[in-house]
Design an enzyme around this catalytic site. Structure first.
Site, PDB file in Angstrom:
ATOM      1  N   ARG A  46       0.828  -1.219   0.000  1.00 42.04           N
ATOM      2  CA  ARG A  46       0.000   0.000   0.000  1.00 42.04           C
ATOM      3  C   ARG A  46       0.852   1.255   0.000  1.00 42.04           C
ATOM      4  NH1 ARG A  46      -3.232  -2.605   4.805  1.00 42.04           N
ATOM      5  NH2 ARG A  46      -1.152  -3.494   4.911  1.00 42.04           N
TER       6      ARG A  46
ATOM      7  N   SER B 106      -7.477  -3.846   7.288  1.00 42.97           N
ATOM      8  CA  SER B 106      -8.477  -4.494   8.137  1.00 42.97           C
ATOM      9  C   SER B 106      -8.530  -3.790   9.492  1.00 42.97           C
ATOM     10  CB  SER B 106      -8.127  -5.967   8.348  1.00 42.97           C
ATOM     11  OG  SER B 106      -8.133  -6.641   7.118  1.00 42.97           O
TER      12      SER B 106
HETATM   13  P1  ADP Z   1      -1.315  -9.480   7.408  1.00 44.76           P
HETATM   14  O1  ADP Z   1      -0.766 -10.569   6.576  1.00 44.76           O
HETATM   15  O2  ADP Z   1      -0.303  -8.434   7.791  1.00 44.76           O
HETATM   16  O3  ADP Z   1      -2.210  -9.890   8.530  1.00 44.76           O
HETATM   17  P2  ADP Z   1      -3.614  -8.794   5.858  1.00 44.76           P
HETATM   18  O4  ADP Z   1      -4.252 -10.064   6.055  1.00 44.76           O
HETATM   19  O5  ADP Z   1      -4.394  -7.581   6.271  1.00 44.76           O
HETATM   20  O6  ADP Z   1      -2.198  -8.632   6.445  1.00 44.76           O
HETATM   21  O7  ADP Z   1      -3.241  -8.636   4.344  1.00 44.76           O
HETATM   22  C1  ADP Z   1      -2.637  -9.633   3.589  1.00 44.76           C
HETATM   23  C2  ADP Z   1      -1.891  -8.975   2.467  1.00 44.76           C
HETATM   24  O8  ADP Z   1      -2.723  -8.058   1.799  1.00 44.76           O
HETATM   25  C3  ADP Z   1      -0.660  -8.167   2.882  1.00 44.76           C
HETATM   26  O9  ADP Z   1       0.304  -8.312   1.863  1.00 44.76           O
HETATM   27  C4  ADP Z   1      -1.149  -6.764   2.922  1.00 44.76           C
HETATM   28  O10 ADP Z   1      -0.101  -5.836   2.686  1.00 44.76           O
HETATM   29  C5  ADP Z   1      -2.132  -6.784   1.782  1.00 44.76           C
HETATM   30  N1  ADP Z   1      -3.166  -5.764   1.921  1.00 44.76           N
HETATM   31  C6  ADP Z   1      -3.976  -5.532   2.957  1.00 44.76           C
HETATM   32  N2  ADP Z   1      -4.804  -4.495   2.714  1.00 44.76           N
HETATM   33  C7  ADP Z   1      -4.491  -4.065   1.465  1.00 44.76           C
HETATM   34  C8  ADP Z   1      -4.960  -2.997   0.642  1.00 44.76           C
HETATM   35  N3  ADP Z   1      -5.888  -2.150   1.042  1.00 44.76           N
HETATM   36  N4  ADP Z   1      -4.405  -2.870  -0.561  1.00 44.76           N
HETATM   37  C9  ADP Z   1      -3.421  -3.712  -0.967  1.00 44.76           C
HETATM   38  N5  ADP Z   1      -2.927  -4.704  -0.251  1.00 44.76           N
HETATM   39  C10 ADP Z   1      -3.448  -4.882   0.960  1.00 44.76           C
END
Ligand code: ADP
Length: 167
Positions: free
Chosen positions: A89, A127
């Site tokens: 992001r 999230s």
């Molecule tokens: P984590 O693995 O840190 O718990 P998440 O489950 O929220 O993160 O997200 C999984 C993946 O999606 C990570 O690579 C995160 O950077 C990406 N991600 C989360 N939100 C977004 C967004 N709004 N746009 C692009 N990528 C996102």
């Protein structure tokens, strides 16, 4: 068959995640969205809830949603996937993602991590921020699929004791 794993907590899935999934689908024959279930992050939603919300939100036939325990590289190898997709992001994501990608490469040199950037309007979306807004009673309908907005509202009403959980 070019297969990629898109791992994360998805607690809950947002439109930013869905945007990354759509982009990954244009590059791979199959994308496996791997929901980390041994997360140390004390998720708001149980693994089954996170899996169900993802399955409900994803329309693309080339996407499979699966729970993932243990090491990502082992999961990827067991699924015969050679790529890991992560979303970027902002610069703030970079340091952690860089460290993880290189560590995963050390653990399994055959697995390549690729980074996809979402649509600009999703670059400030996470999230965590969605949960904060929902907790304070804000409208999150522009950021998550409709059933996720409903699930968030319900979850916080349960936490406040306003409604009983479904048993
Ligand atoms: P984590 O693995 O840190 O718990 P998440 O489950 O929220 O993160 O997200 C999984 C993946 O999606 C990570 O690579 C995160 O950077 C990406 N991600 C989360 N939100 C977004 C967004 N709004 N746009 C692009 N990528 C996102």
């Amino acid at each position: 068959m070019r297969r990629a794993i898109y791992p994360g907590s998805f607690d809950p899935v947002t439109n930013g995640h869905l945007d990354v999934i759509e982009r990954a689908c244009t590059l791979f024959d199959e994308v496996i969205v791997a929901v980390a279930i041994n997360d140390q992050k004390q998720p708001l939603f149980a693994p089954d809830e996170r899996l169900a919300m993802l399955r409900n939100a994803i329309t693309n036939d080339n996407v499979r949603v699966a729970p993932m325990e243990g090491l990502l590289v082992e999961f990827a190898a067991s699924e015969n996937a050679h790529a890991v997709v992560r979303g970027l992001r902002a610069i703030s994501d970079f340091e952690f993602e860089f460290q993880m990608a290189l560590m995963n490469r050390k653990l399994d040199p055959d697995i390549e991590t690729i980074f996809l950037m979402p649509k600009e309007e999703y670059t400030y979306l996470s999230s965590r921020i969605v949960k904060e807004i929902a907790k304070l009673g804000g409208d999150v309908s522009a950021f998550v699929p409709p059933q996720v907005a409903k699930a968030l509202a319900r979850k916080f009403r349960i936490k406040l004791g306003e409604v009983a959980p479904i048993t």
